[in-house]
Design a protein around this motif. Structure first.
Motif, PDB file in Angstrom:
ATOM      1  N   ALA A  17       9.946  31.798  34.245  1.00 63.56           N
ATOM      2  CA  ALA A  17      10.528  31.505  35.562  1.00 63.56           C
ATOM      3  C   ALA A  17       9.593  30.662  36.426  1.00 63.56           C
ATOM      4  CB  ALA A  17      10.877  32.809  36.276  1.00 63.56           C
ATOM      5  N   PHE A  18       8.306  30.641  36.076  1.00 65.27           N
ATOM      6  CA  PHE A  18       7.352  29.883  36.883  1.00 65.27           C
ATOM      7  C   PHE A  18       6.833  28.642  36.148  1.00 65.27           C
ATOM      8  CE2 PHE A  18       7.397  33.913  39.057  1.00 65.27           C
ATOM      9  CZ  PHE A  18       7.385  33.526  40.384  1.00 65.27           C
ATOM     10  N   MET A  19       7.540  28.244  35.093  1.00 63.01           N
ATOM     11  CA  MET A  19       7.220  26.978  34.436  1.00 63.01           C
ATOM     12  C   MET A  19       7.629  25.846  35.382  1.00 63.01           C
ATOM     13  SD  MET A  19       5.787  27.192  31.424  1.00 63.01           S
ATOM     14  CE  MET A  19       6.214  25.706  30.532  1.00 63.01           C
ATOM     15  N   ILE A  20       6.667  25.013  35.752  1.00 63.79           N
ATOM     16  CA  ILE A  20       6.935  23.924  36.690  1.00 63.79           C
ATOM     17  C   ILE A  20       7.687  22.801  35.990  1.00 63.79           C
ATOM     18  CG2 ILE A  20       5.875  22.177  38.169  1.00 63.79           C
ATOM     19  CD1 ILE A  20       5.557  24.963  39.251  1.00 63.79           C
ATOM     20  N   GLY A  21       8.833  22.446  36.530  1.00 66.12           N
ATOM     21  CA  GLY A  21       9.644  21.388  35.940  1.00 66.12           C
ATOM     22  C   GLY A  21      10.831  21.078  36.833  1.00 66.12           C
ATOM     23  N   PRO A  22      11.712  20.176  36.390  1.00 65.77           N
ATOM     24  CA  PRO A  22      12.877  19.790  37.207  1.00 65.77           C
ATOM     25  C   PRO A  22      13.747  20.977  37.608  1.00 65.77           C
ATOM     26  CG  PRO A  22      12.625  18.314  35.329  1.00 65.77           C
ATOM     27  CD  PRO A  22      11.647  19.429  35.125  1.00 65.77           C
ATOM     28  N   SER A  76       2.307  30.438  11.331  1.00 67.61           N
ATOM     29  CA  SER A  76       1.589  29.471  12.156  1.00 67.61           C
ATOM     30  C   SER A  76       2.470  28.314  12.611  1.00 67.61           C
ATOM     31  CB  SER A  76       0.375  28.923  11.395  1.00 67.61           C
ATOM     32  OG  SER A  76       0.801  28.272  10.209  1.00 67.61           O
ATOM     33  N   VAL A  77       3.648  28.158  11.990  1.00 67.99           N
ATOM     34  CA  VAL A  77       4.567  27.097  12.404  1.00 67.99           C
ATOM     35  C   VAL A  77       4.961  27.285  13.867  1.00 67.99           C
ATOM     36  CG1 VAL A  77       6.871  26.093  12.056  1.00 67.99           C
ATOM     37  CG2 VAL A  77       5.449  26.686  10.086  1.00 67.99           C
ATOM     38  N   GLY A  78       5.306  28.513  14.217  1.00 66.82           N
ATOM     39  CA  GLY A  78       5.658  28.803  15.607  1.00 66.82           C
ATOM     40  C   GLY A  78       4.489  28.529  16.534  1.00 66.82           C
ATOM     41  N   GLY A  79       3.285  28.887  16.101  1.00 62.11           N
ATOM     42  CA  GLY A  79       2.097  28.631  16.904  1.00 62.11           C
ATOM     43  C   GLY A  79       1.855  27.146  17.104  1.00 62.11           C
ATOM     44  N   ALA A  80       2.086  26.366  16.039  1.00 62.24           N
ATOM     45  CA  ALA A  80       1.898  24.920  16.123  1.00 62.24           C
ATOM     46  C   ALA A  80       2.874  24.292  17.117  1.00 62.24           C
ATOM     47  CB  ALA A  80       2.078  24.291  14.741  1.00 62.24           C
ATOM     48  N   ILE A  81       4.112  24.796  17.112  1.00 64.65           N
ATOM     49  CA  ILE A  81       5.123  24.274  18.043  1.00 64.65           C
ATOM     50  C   ILE A  81       4.711  24.570  19.487  1.00 64.65           C
ATOM     51  CG2 ILE A  81       7.518  24.500  18.826  1.00 64.65           C
ATOM     52  CD1 ILE A  81       8.278  25.089  15.907  1.00 64.65           C
ATOM     53  N   LEU A  82       4.251  25.808  19.741  1.00 61.96           N
ATOM     54  CA  LEU A  82       3.812  26.167  21.088  1.00 61.96           C
ATOM     55  C   LEU A  82       2.571  25.376  21.499  1.00 61.96           C
ATOM     56  CD1 LEU A  82       4.244  30.028  21.419  1.00 61.96           C
ATOM     57  CD2 LEU A  82       5.746  28.218  22.212  1.00 61.96           C
ATOM     58  N   LEU A  83       1.677  25.116  20.538  1.00 62.56           N
ATOM     59  CA  LEU A  83       0.472  24.339  20.827  1.00 62.56           C
ATOM     60  C   LEU A  83       0.838  22.927  21.281  1.00 62.56           C
ATOM     61  CD1 LEU A  83      -2.586  23.893  20.828  1.00 62.56           C
ATOM     62  CD2 LEU A  83      -2.436  23.378  18.370  1.00 62.56           C
ATOM     63  N   VAL A  84       1.730  22.284  20.540  1.00 61.40           N
ATOM     64  CA  VAL A  84       2.166  20.922  20.888  1.00 61.40           C
ATOM     65  C   VAL A  84       2.864  20.922  22.246  1.00 61.40           C
ATOM     66  CG1 VAL A  84       3.700  19.026  20.239  1.00 61.40           C
ATOM     67  CG2 VAL A  84       2.333  20.172  18.485  1.00 61.40           C
ATOM     68  N   TYR A  85       3.735  21.911  22.455  1.00 59.21           N
ATOM     69  CA  TYR A  85       4.457  22.009  23.729  1.00 59.21           C
ATOM     70  C   TYR A  85       3.472  22.203  24.881  1.00 59.21           C
ATOM     71  CZ  TYR A  85       8.148  23.377  27.006  1.00 59.21           C
ATOM     72  OH  TYR A  85       9.009  23.429  28.067  1.00 59.21           O
ATOM     73  N   GLY A  86       2.429  23.001  24.648  1.00 58.74           N
ATOM     74  CA  GLY A  86       1.410  23.227  25.669  1.00 58.74           C
ATOM     75  C   GLY A  86       0.633  21.960  25.992  1.00 58.74           C
ATOM     76  N   ILE A  87       0.298  21.183  24.961  1.00 58.37           N
ATOM     77  CA  ILE A  87      -0.429  19.917  25.165  1.00 58.37           C
ATOM     78  C   ILE A  87       0.409  18.953  25.995  1.00 58.37           C
ATOM     79  CG2 ILE A  87      -1.337  17.862  24.006  1.00 58.37           C
ATOM     80  CD1 ILE A  87      -2.126  19.714  21.659  1.00 58.37           C
ATOM     81  N   ILE A  88       1.703  18.855  25.652  1.00 61.78           N
ATOM     82  CA  ILE A  88       2.605  17.969  26.395  1.00 61.78           C
ATOM     83  C   ILE A  88       2.716  18.413  27.847  1.00 61.78           C
ATOM     84  CG2 ILE A  88       5.006  17.203  26.615  1.00 61.78           C
ATOM     85  CD1 ILE A  88       5.186  17.385  23.539  1.00 61.78           C
ATOM     86  N   THR A  89       2.837  19.739  28.063  1.00 64.33           N
ATOM     87  CA  THR A  89       2.929  20.280  29.423  1.00 64.33           C
ATOM     88  C   THR A  89       1.657  19.990  30.209  1.00 64.33           C
ATOM     89  OG1 THR A  89       4.370  22.082  28.667  1.00 64.33           O
ATOM     90  CG2 THR A  89       3.262  22.395  30.779  1.00 64.33           C
ATOM     91  N   GLY A 193       0.200  24.869  30.764  1.00 63.67           N
ATOM     92  CA  GLY A 193      -0.065  24.142  29.522  1.00 63.67           C
ATOM     93  C   GLY A 193      -1.209  24.756  28.736  1.00 63.67           C
ATOM     94  N   VAL A 194      -2.281  25.137  29.441  1.00 62.33           N
ATOM     95  CA  VAL A 194      -3.437  25.753  28.792  1.00 62.33           C
ATOM     96  C   VAL A 194      -3.047  27.087  28.155  1.00 62.33           C
ATOM     97  CG1 VAL A 194      -5.683  26.830  29.202  1.00 62.33           C
ATOM     98  CG2 VAL A 194      -5.154  24.622  30.250  1.00 62.33           C
ATOM     99  N   LEU A 195      -2.275  27.908  28.886  1.00 67.69           N
ATOM    100  CA  LEU A 195      -1.843  29.202  28.349  1.00 67.69           C
ATOM    101  C   LEU A 195      -1.020  29.023  27.075  1.00 67.69           C
ATOM    102  CD1 LEU A 195      -0.858  31.102  31.620  1.00 67.69           C
ATOM    103  CD2 LEU A 195      -2.823  31.556  30.133  1.00 67.69           C
ATOM    104  N   LEU A 196      -0.114  28.058  27.083  1.00 69.79           N
ATOM    105  CA  LEU A 196       0.701  27.801  25.890  1.00 69.79           C
ATOM    106  C   LEU A 196      -0.166  27.354  24.722  1.00 69.79           C
ATOM    107  CD1 LEU A 196       3.782  26.009  27.494  1.00 69.79           C
ATOM    108  CD2 LEU A 196       3.818  28.193  26.289  1.00 69.79           C
ATOM    109  N   MET A 197      -1.171  26.522  25.003  1.00 74.97           N
ATOM    110  CA  MET A 197      -2.075  26.068  23.935  1.00 74.97           C
ATOM    111  C   MET A 197      -2.865  27.234  23.350  1.00 74.97           C
ATOM    112  SD  MET A 197      -3.537  22.317  25.068  1.00 74.97           S
ATOM    113  CE  MET A 197      -3.808  22.611  26.810  1.00 74.97           C
TER     114      MET A 197
END
Length: 211
Positions: A17-22, A76-89, A193-197
């Protein structure tokens, strides 16, 4: 569902709920300009978009979930997806602005159905949201022994927690608007982003390092 699973699902919903976005900014702006009912209509559309993405992610990853039972390294596939999403964020600077900078053009008479559809479409066109839910499905599915009922209940709790937190944001919209300066908004997004990474790296390691 075990108590720990419910607690984790509630925390995830609160965190989302506190993810900053549109969607975050539009929700607050809608509440201020059109009132709580209008904002809740918009938010229900957002939740529907998340629900559709969760279903797509679940049925699109069922074969991967089955393989994880035999090879935990695929966890680790799920972790990799969250890592990439965190980097983008973390690197995304498109939201480095205040709520006051957002403009929301709405008809004078509140159209709740239109707001509902706007919330759904604004969330649904964001492919990054699908990537996030895909990572979550892989992680949660493996933890819940690929049990469809448990997975369904887990994500239902997440969405309910997310919706309840959003209602709190709607009621406190004016206060939030004053607090969300350009600097704070940018810092919050980078912290997310850091937390997701971190979560992503932990999950990747979990897939390769025995308990």
């Amino acid at each position: 569902m075990a108590f720990n699973d419910i607690k984790d699902a509630v925390l995830i919903g609160f965190f989302l709920a506190f993810m900053i976005g549109p969607v975050f900014f539009m929700l607050i702006q809608t509440s201020i300009l059109k009132g709580a009912r209008a904002a809740i209509s918009f938010d229900l559309g957002v939740v529907l978009g998340d629900s559709v993405f969760i279903l797509i992610a679940y049925y699109g990853s069922r074969s991967l979930l089955e393989k994880i039972k035999d090879d935990p390294r695929l966890f680790s596939v799920g972790g990799a997806i969250l890592l990439v999403y965190g980097i983008i964020t973390f690197l995304d600077k498109s939201q480095k602005r205040t709520v006051q900078d957002e403009t929301l053009v709405l008809p004078e008479k509140t159209n709740y159905i239109k707001l509902f559809l706007k919330g759904f479409l604004l969330n649904f066109i964001n492919v990054g949201v699908l990537a996030f839910w895909l990572g979550m499905i892989v992680i949660v599915g493996s933890n819940l022994q690929m049990n469809p009922a448990k997975i369904f209940n887990y994500f239902t709790v997440i969405l309910i927690s997310y919706l309840i937190t959003d209602i709190g944001k709607i009621l406190l919209a004016k206060q939030l608007k004053k607090k969300l300066t350009q600097n704070i908004t940018y810092k919050v997004k980078r912290i997310m982003g850091v937390l997701l990474m971190v979560f992503g790296v932990v999950l990747i390691l979990r897939g390769f390092i025995p308990k």
